[in-house]
Scaffold this active site. Structure first.
Site, mmCIF file in Angstrom:
data_model
loop_
_atom_site.group_PDB
_atom_site.id
_atom_site.type_symbol
_atom_site.label_atom_id
_atom_site.label_comp_id
_atom_site.label_asym_id
_atom_site.label_seq_id
_atom_site.Cartn_x
_atom_site.Cartn_y
_atom_site.Cartn_z
ATOM 1 N N ASP A 8 21.062 -11.052 120.786
ATOM 2 C CA ASP A 8 19.797 -11.558 120.288
ATOM 3 C C ASP A 8 18.714 -11.001 121.228
ATOM 4 O O ASP A 8 19.038 -10.513 122.322
ATOM 5 C CB ASP A 8 19.828 -13.093 120.328
ATOM 6 N N LEU A 9 17.478 -11.035 120.817
ATOM 7 C CA LEU A 9 16.392 -10.475 121.642
ATOM 8 C C LEU A 9 15.593 -11.564 122.368
ATOM 9 O O LEU A 9 15.686 -11.705 123.599
ATOM 10 C CB LEU A 9 15.461 -9.640 120.748
ATOM 11 N N ASP A 10 14.836 -12.336 121.573
ATOM 12 C CA ASP A 10 13.928 -13.331 122.158
ATOM 13 C C ASP A 10 14.709 -14.415 122.902
ATOM 14 O O ASP A 10 15.497 -15.138 122.298
ATOM 15 C CB ASP A 10 13.089 -13.989 121.052
ATOM 16 N N THR A 16 10.332 -13.596 125.569
ATOM 17 C CA THR A 16 9.416 -13.754 124.428
ATOM 18 C C THR A 16 9.596 -15.090 123.703
ATOM 19 O O THR A 16 8.699 -15.503 122.957
ATOM 20 C CB THR A 16 9.610 -12.604 123.418
ATOM 21 N N LYS A 44 14.106 -22.181 117.638
ATOM 22 C CA LYS A 44 14.607 -20.936 118.235
ATOM 23 C C LYS A 44 15.584 -20.249 117.289
ATOM 24 O O LYS A 44 16.488 -20.892 116.754
ATOM 25 C CB LYS A 44 15.307 -21.218 119.571
ATOM 26 N N GLY A 45 15.395 -18.965 117.099
ATOM 27 C CA GLY A 45 16.288 -18.199 116.237
ATOM 28 C C GLY A 45 15.967 -18.308 114.755
ATOM 29 O O GLY A 45 16.467 -17.535 113.950
ATOM 30 N N VAL A 46 15.137 -19.279 114.394
ATOM 31 C CA VAL A 46 14.783 -19.494 112.984
ATOM 32 C C VAL A 46 13.642 -18.539 112.609
ATOM 33 O O VAL A 46 12.721 -18.331 113.402
ATOM 34 C CB VAL A 46 14.359 -20.963 112.761
ATOM 35 N N ARG A 48 10.319 -16.748 110.624
ATOM 36 C CA ARG A 48 8.914 -17.184 110.637
ATOM 37 C C ARG A 48 8.631 -18.260 109.590
ATOM 38 O O ARG A 48 8.071 -19.317 109.893
ATOM 39 C CB ARG A 48 8.020 -15.955 110.412
ATOM 40 N N SER A 113 18.294 -9.533 116.023
ATOM 41 C CA SER A 113 17.172 -10.450 116.171
ATOM 42 C C SER A 113 16.659 -10.895 114.808
ATOM 43 O O SER A 113 16.666 -10.111 113.856
ATOM 44 C CB SER A 113 16.029 -9.771 116.935
ATOM 45 N N ALA A 114 16.194 -12.144 114.746
ATOM 46 C CA ALA A 114 15.584 -12.655 113.513
ATOM 47 C C ALA A 114 14.133 -12.193 113.391
ATOM 48 O O ALA A 114 13.477 -12.418 112.378
ATOM 49 C CB ALA A 114 15.635 -14.180 113.506
ATOM 50 N N SER A 115 13.646 -11.547 114.447
ATOM 51 C CA SER A 115 12.217 -11.231 114.500
ATOM 52 C C SER A 115 11.873 -9.932 113.800
ATOM 53 O O SER A 115 12.490 -8.890 114.030
ATOM 54 C CB SER A 115 11.749 -11.150 115.949
ATOM 55 N N LYS A 116 10.838 -9.993 112.986
ATOM 56 C CA LYS A 116 10.329 -8.777 112.345
ATOM 57 C C LYS A 116 9.551 -7.931 113.348
ATOM 58 O O LYS A 116 9.156 -6.809 113.044
ATOM 59 C CB LYS A 116 9.477 -9.160 111.138
ATOM 60 N N LYS A 144 19.328 -16.563 110.225
ATOM 61 C CA LYS A 144 20.112 -17.470 111.068
ATOM 62 C C LYS A 144 19.741 -18.912 110.702
ATOM 63 O O LYS A 144 18.573 -19.164 110.456
ATOM 64 C CB LYS A 144 19.799 -17.226 112.557
ATOM 65 N N GLU A 168 23.570 -15.234 122.394
ATOM 66 C CA GLU A 168 22.448 -15.989 121.804
ATOM 67 C C GLU A 168 21.947 -17.115 122.709
ATOM 68 O O GLU A 168 22.728 -17.755 123.406
ATOM 69 C CB GLU A 168 22.939 -16.650 120.513
ATOM 70 N N ASP A 169 20.657 -17.384 122.641
ATOM 71 C CA ASP A 169 20.090 -18.534 123.376
ATOM 72 C C ASP A 169 19.772 -19.704 122.441
ATOM 73 O O ASP A 169 19.388 -20.775 122.904
ATOM 74 C CB ASP A 169 18.789 -18.124 124.092
#
Ligand code: BG6
Ligand code: MG
Length: 213
Positions: A8-10, A16, A44-46, A48, A113-116, A144, A168-169
């Site tokens: 995972d990233l963030d 971030t 977290k992880g969800v 936008r 990552s879930a992030s765009k 996620k 994952e965090d």
């Protein structure tokens, strides 16, 4: 033994997660709602859209579709302002050593990552070229805690899920890893990440050799 680590990233590779928290807290406050760090754990992880929906549900608020869209745009603009100055110094300590150790042993590295904004963020962090495959949050059907993004990265790496270790965090992220049929490494608190197979307090403390043996 594992053939790939999928990160995972963030909150795993860089801090971030804190910027997402600050931006969502501002959104909540603008709506007249409280938003604590504890509230943030569930976000977290969800993705936008899902995150804003959780904030509104918790406050028992509903807004028009236009307002919903506007809040999403504003949150992302705020987030982008907050991450504007991030650079390789913002990588969590130990990440580069960890990647080097994995590469040395022929272990592939993926990003789920879930992030765009993920591609933009890894670029700013100077680590884009270190990944064998970067998942695309925009192109998976379910976010996620669904396993889709982890499964798409395993596929992109040409591996089956059992050969992959996910890191994952977030509670939603650990659930996604387990649903994908992978071994789950949690970064954070054991009492929070109860589904994880093993938990390390920080990414830098993750014991790669132990995980590979
Ligand atoms: C995840 C974060 O990585 O990405 C969440 O943990 C965030 O906090 C999600 O909401 C979506 O990010 P973005 O950048 O697409 O709004
Ligand atoms: Mg995260």
């Amino acid at each position: 033994t594992a053939k790939a680590f999928i990160f995972d990233l963030d909150g795993v590779l860089t801090d971030t997660a804190e910027f997402h928290f600050i931006a969502w807290q501002a959104t909540a406050h603008q709506l007249g709602l409280e938003f604590t760090r504890e509230d943030n754990e569930g976000l977290k992880g969800v993705d936008r859209v899902g995150s804003l929906q959780l904030i509104l549900d918790k406050g028992q608020l509903s807004v028009s579709e236009e307002k919903f869209e506007q809040l999403l745009v504003e949150k992302n603009q705020h987030y982008l302002e907050l991450i504007n100055d991030i650079n390789p110094d913002n990588l969590f300590p130990g990440v580069l050593d960890c990647f080097a150790a994995l590469k040395e042993q022929g272990i592939k590295i993926g990003l789920a990552s879930a992030s765009k904004n993920a591609a933009f963020v890894v670029d700013k962090l100077g680590i884009a070229d270190l990944f064998d495959f970067i998942g695309d949050a925009a192109s998976v059907a379910n976010s996620k805690p669904a396993p889709d993004i982890f499964l798409s990265v395993a596929q992109g790496l040409g591996l089956s899920p059992e050969d992959c270790i996910g890191v994952e965090d977030a509670v939603a992220g650990v659930t996604a890893i387990k649903s994908a049929g992978m071994y789950a490494v949690g970064i954070g608190e054991k009492s929070v990440l109860t589904q994880a197979d093993i938990v390390f307090p920080t990414t830098g403390e993750m014991d790669v050799q132990q995980l590979l043996s």
